[in-house]
Motif scaffolding. Structure first.
Motif, mmCIF file in Angstrom:
data_model
loop_
_atom_site.group_PDB
_atom_site.id
_atom_site.type_symbol
_atom_site.label_atom_id
_atom_site.label_comp_id
_atom_site.label_asym_id
_atom_site.label_seq_id
_atom_site.Cartn_x
_atom_site.Cartn_y
_atom_site.Cartn_z
ATOM 1 N N THR A 174 -17.086 -54.340 25.628
ATOM 2 C CA THR A 174 -17.154 -54.603 24.191
ATOM 3 C C THR A 174 -17.690 -56.002 23.929
ATOM 4 O O THR A 174 -17.497 -56.924 24.722
ATOM 5 C CB THR A 174 -15.771 -54.481 23.520
ATOM 6 O OG1 THR A 174 -14.877 -55.444 24.095
ATOM 7 C CG2 THR A 174 -15.198 -53.089 23.670
ATOM 8 N N ASP A 175 -18.361 -56.127 22.804
ATOM 9 C CA ASP A 175 -18.779 -57.424 22.258
ATOM 10 C C ASP A 175 -18.755 -57.258 20.748
ATOM 11 O O ASP A 175 -19.783 -57.274 20.077
ATOM 12 C CB ASP A 175 -20.164 -57.807 22.776
ATOM 13 C CG ASP A 175 -20.533 -59.247 22.450
ATOM 14 O OD1 ASP A 175 -19.659 -59.989 21.946
ATOM 15 O OD2 ASP A 175 -21.700 -59.639 22.689
ATOM 16 N N LEU A 176 -17.544 -57.084 20.213
ATOM 17 C CA LEU A 176 -17.375 -56.667 18.819
ATOM 18 C C LEU A 176 -17.854 -57.720 17.828
ATOM 19 O O LEU A 176 -18.338 -57.391 16.743
ATOM 20 C CB LEU A 176 -15.907 -56.318 18.561
ATOM 21 C CG LEU A 176 -15.328 -55.181 19.425
ATOM 22 C CD1 LEU A 176 -13.853 -54.992 19.115
ATOM 23 C CD2 LEU A 176 -16.089 -53.889 19.205
ATOM 24 N N GLY A 177 -17.720 -58.989 18.178
ATOM 25 C CA GLY A 177 -18.130 -60.039 17.256
ATOM 26 C C GLY A 177 -19.625 -60.238 17.181
ATOM 27 O O GLY A 177 -20.121 -60.921 16.287
ATOM 28 N N ASN A 178 -20.345 -59.642 18.086
ATOM 29 C CA ASN A 178 -21.800 -59.818 18.141
ATOM 30 C C ASN A 178 -22.513 -58.471 18.129
ATOM 31 O O ASN A 178 -23.210 -58.107 19.070
ATOM 32 C CB ASN A 178 -22.185 -60.615 19.391
ATOM 33 C CG ASN A 178 -21.563 -61.996 19.401
ATOM 34 O OD1 ASN A 178 -21.720 -62.755 18.448
ATOM 35 N ND2 ASN A 178 -20.843 -62.330 20.457
ATOM 36 N N GLY A 179 -22.265 -57.720 17.058
ATOM 37 C CA GLY A 179 -22.979 -56.466 16.887
ATOM 38 C C GLY A 179 -22.148 -55.221 17.098
ATOM 39 O O GLY A 179 -22.690 -54.127 17.220
ATOM 40 N N TYR A 180 -20.815 -55.349 17.130
ATOM 41 C CA TYR A 180 -19.925 -54.194 17.262
ATOM 42 C C TYR A 180 -20.228 -53.361 18.508
ATOM 43 O O TYR A 180 -20.052 -52.147 18.513
ATOM 44 C CB TYR A 180 -19.978 -53.308 16.011
ATOM 45 C CG TYR A 180 -19.418 -53.973 14.785
ATOM 46 C CD1 TYR A 180 -18.052 -53.999 14.556
ATOM 47 C CD2 TYR A 180 -20.257 -54.603 13.866
ATOM 48 C CE1 TYR A 180 -17.525 -54.626 13.438
ATOM 49 C CE2 TYR A 180 -19.742 -55.235 12.738
ATOM 50 C CZ TYR A 180 -18.371 -55.236 12.535
ATOM 51 O OH TYR A 180 -17.863 -55.862 11.436
ATOM 52 N N ILE A 181 -20.659 -54.020 19.567
ATOM 53 C CA ILE A 181 -20.943 -53.306 20.809
ATOM 54 C C ILE A 181 -19.630 -52.787 21.408
ATOM 55 O O ILE A 181 -18.668 -53.533 21.559
ATOM 56 C CB ILE A 181 -21.675 -54.226 21.805
ATOM 57 C CG1 ILE A 181 -23.041 -54.620 21.225
ATOM 58 C CG2 ILE A 181 -21.838 -53.549 23.160
ATOM 59 C CD1 ILE A 181 -23.733 -55.723 21.995
ATOM 60 N N GLY A 182 -19.589 -51.506 21.745
ATOM 61 C CA GLY A 182 -18.387 -50.892 22.281
ATOM 62 C C GLY A 182 -17.403 -50.419 21.233
ATOM 63 O O GLY A 182 -16.300 -49.976 21.560
ATOM 64 N N HIS A 183 -17.790 -50.464 19.970
ATOM 65 C CA HIS A 183 -16.912 -50.109 18.858
ATOM 66 C C HIS A 183 -16.393 -48.673 18.989
ATOM 67 O O HIS A 183 -15.179 -48.423 18.952
ATOM 68 C CB HIS A 183 -17.701 -50.293 17.553
ATOM 69 C CG HIS A 183 -16.869 -50.360 16.322
ATOM 70 N ND1 HIS A 183 -17.239 -49.749 15.146
ATOM 71 C CD2 HIS A 183 -15.697 -50.969 16.066
ATOM 72 C CE1 HIS A 183 -16.341 -49.987 14.227
ATOM 73 N NE2 HIS A 183 -15.389 -50.723 14.747
ATOM 74 N N ARG A 184 -17.310 -47.742 19.139
ATOM 75 C CA ARG A 184 -16.917 -46.326 19.242
ATOM 76 C C ARG A 184 -16.153 -46.057 20.539
ATOM 77 O O ARG A 184 -15.147 -45.333 20.542
ATOM 78 C CB ARG A 184 -18.143 -45.428 19.155
ATOM 79 C CG ARG A 184 -17.816 -43.953 19.333
ATOM 80 C CD ARG A 184 -19.016 -43.066 19.114
ATOM 81 N NE ARG A 184 -18.681 -41.660 19.331
ATOM 82 C CZ ARG A 184 -19.521 -40.652 19.076
ATOM 83 N NH1 ARG A 184 -20.735 -40.892 18.604
ATOM 84 N NH2 ARG A 184 -19.134 -39.401 19.294
ATOM 85 N N ALA A 185 -16.623 -46.634 21.637
ATOM 86 C CA ALA A 185 -15.973 -46.385 22.925
ATOM 87 C C ALA A 185 -14.523 -46.869 22.915
ATOM 88 O O ALA A 185 -13.630 -46.204 23.473
ATOM 89 C CB ALA A 185 -16.751 -47.074 24.043
ATOM 90 N N LEU A 186 -14.261 -47.999 22.265
ATOM 91 C CA LEU A 186 -12.899 -48.513 22.211
ATOM 92 C C LEU A 186 -12.029 -47.624 21.327
ATOM 93 O O LEU A 186 -10.856 -47.367 21.640
ATOM 94 C CB LEU A 186 -12.905 -49.952 21.698
ATOM 95 C CG LEU A 186 -11.599 -50.737 21.838
ATOM 96 C CD1 LEU A 186 -11.087 -50.722 23.264
ATOM 97 C CD2 LEU A 186 -11.788 -52.169 21.359
ATOM 98 N N MET A 187 -12.581 -47.135 20.223
ATOM 99 C CA MET A 187 -11.847 -46.190 19.384
ATOM 100 C C MET A 187 -11.453 -44.959 20.188
ATOM 101 O O MET A 187 -10.292 -44.501 20.140
ATOM 102 C CB MET A 187 -12.703 -45.773 18.180
ATOM 103 C CG MET A 187 -12.095 -44.688 17.309
ATOM 104 S SD MET A 187 -13.292 -43.882 16.199
ATOM 105 C CE MET A 187 -14.201 -42.860 17.369
ATOM 106 N N GLU A 188 -12.390 -44.427 20.940
ATOM 107 C CA GLU A 188 -12.138 -43.203 21.706
ATOM 108 C C GLU A 188 -11.177 -43.443 22.875
ATOM 109 O O GLU A 188 -10.480 -42.529 23.305
ATOM 110 C CB GLU A 188 -13.458 -42.630 22.201
ATOM 111 C CG GLU A 188 -14.339 -42.116 21.067
ATOM 112 C CD GLU A 188 -15.716 -41.686 21.517
ATOM 113 O OE1 GLU A 188 -16.129 -42.094 22.635
ATOM 114 O OE2 GLU A 188 -16.402 -40.955 20.763
ATOM 115 N N ALA A 189 -11.094 -44.688 23.343
ATOM 116 C CA ALA A 189 -10.173 -45.010 24.433
ATOM 117 C C ALA A 189 -8.725 -45.108 23.962
ATOM 118 O O ALA A 189 -7.808 -45.073 24.781
ATOM 119 C CB ALA A 189 -10.595 -46.320 25.099
#
Length: 379
Positions: A152-167
């Motif tokens: 994840t890199d949520l503060g810089n473009g929401y990278i990993g946003h969906r994957a973290l939700m699904e986890a």
């Protein structure tokens, strides 16, 4: 250098090139400066001072600016940069709380003395901070660290946003006594929980969200009574793929504002009371990013390119005015520190926002006309 240092005024005044509205650029530094997250009030000392964060001398610190003189005072003296400090102001406006790594720190705004009130000893990751309306508790959330499983890199473009939700990470909402530092878990769930917001008038009420892409998350906005521990959904999805979020409390502490998009991507802003009553929504035909209001009399939204303006609606006897252009923001939204995050001053007469229009994020304060007819229509 350091805590207590006064920085000379950096401000400049200009007229917005689209609307002619008077604008005051509050900061001008080769490093990002931004106000608090749009759900958080940073005004104190009867509105004469404003708290903000700034990356100066290769580190992130809290600062205060005097609106009467423009003088900036450094409040902390950190040794590195931070993605965010998650600051919040105590209701009595004499203290501010912020997160630094695994610590939550209280800063006295008069003496600038700091005190650690909480330290996370596990590897769990902390969320944003809010004080209850009576000033007795600090509310925050935390979740298990799944970085070994989900990038994840949520503060810089929401990278990993969906994957973290699904986890579905284990998450907790905790309250910290500001008198005894006692910590109580008031809610726990296997879900990606963020966006803690305490009601500014009802000490027992908070909202939180299930984080993730708005059209995919099971439900976004939740209300929790931290005394009875009852929890319930607010503004459930009315059609498949509908998107709702960026919730915040109105000044009355009973009404929750939000915005979203219909299945056909028609935009709307709305309000609803915490008990499901007085729901009202207004549609518009463009894509925005954030919405904010003190009440339902004036609403503003920002947006990413091609929407480079802050748009405002005025409530009148016949409903709402046409969308009006308040000012140009030209904000990139590239990372969290350069989101516009517009927020009215408590009296609603001015609007504060952040923009990196000149390359680095800075704070801007614009006058808000009383009459919608003073502003051009958004077309």
């Amino acid at each position: 250098m350091g805590k207590g240092k006064e920085w000379q005024p950096e401000w400049r005044k200009f007229q917005d090139r689209i609307t002619g509205i008077s604008t005051l650029q509050l900061t001008s530094y080769t490093g990002h400066s931004h106000h608090f997250y749009f759900t958080e009030n940073g005004w104190y000392d009867e509105g004469r001072k404003l708290l903000f964060c700034s990356d100066r001398n290769n580190k992130t610190d809290l600062f205060s600016i005097c609106i009467e003189t423009g003088v900036i005072t450094q409040l902390t003296d950190h040794d590195k940069t931070y993605e965010g400090l998650s600051p919040c102001l105590h209701p009595d406006e004499t203290r501010v709380y912020f997160r630094k790594d695994q610590q939550i720190i209280e800063l006295d705004l008069n003496t600038l003395k700091e005190k650690v009130i909480y330290e996370e000893l596990s590897s769990w990751l902390g969320g944003n901070l809010n004080c209850t309306a009576d000033g007795k508790y600090l509310i925050t959330c935390k979740r298990e660290d799944l970085s070994d499983k989900v990038y994840t890199d949520l503060g810089n473009g929401y990278i990993g946003h969906r994957a973290l939700m699904e986890a579905r990470p284990k998450s907790q909402i905790i309250k910290i006594s500001l008198e005894t530092n006692e910590v109580t878990v008031v809610y726990r769930e296997d879900n990606f929980i963020t966006h803690i917001n305490t009601s500014p008038t009802k000490k027992e009420l908070i909202t939180f969200c299930h984080e993730g892409p708005w059209n995919l998350v099971d439900h976004r906005i939740w209300v929790l009574n931290i005394e009875s521990l009852d929890v319930w959904k607010i503004r459930q999805r009315k059609e498949e793929d509908e998107m709702i979020g960026h919730e915040y409390w109105y000044q009355d502490g009973e009404t929750i504002g939000y915005h979203g998009f219909r299945q056909d991507r028609t935009g709307f802003f709305g309000k609803i009371k915490y008990d499901h009553t007085e729901e009202e929504e207004v549609e518009f035909n463009f894509v925005n990013w954030h919405a904010f209001s003190n009440d339902f009399s004036k609403i503003v939204v920002d947006g990413r390119a091609p929407l480079k303006n802050i748009i405002i609606w005025y409530k009148n006897e016949d409903g709402f005015s046409k969308p009006k252009v308040l000012c140009e923001h030209r904000c990139s939204f590239h990372v969290q520190k350069v989101h516009a995050h517009p927020r009215f001053t408590p009296d609603g007469k001015k609007l504060l926002y952040t923009s990196d229009r000149n390359g680095y994020a800075n704070l801007y304060l614009v006058d808000v006309p009383d009459d919608a007819n003073e502003l051009p229509d958004y077309v």
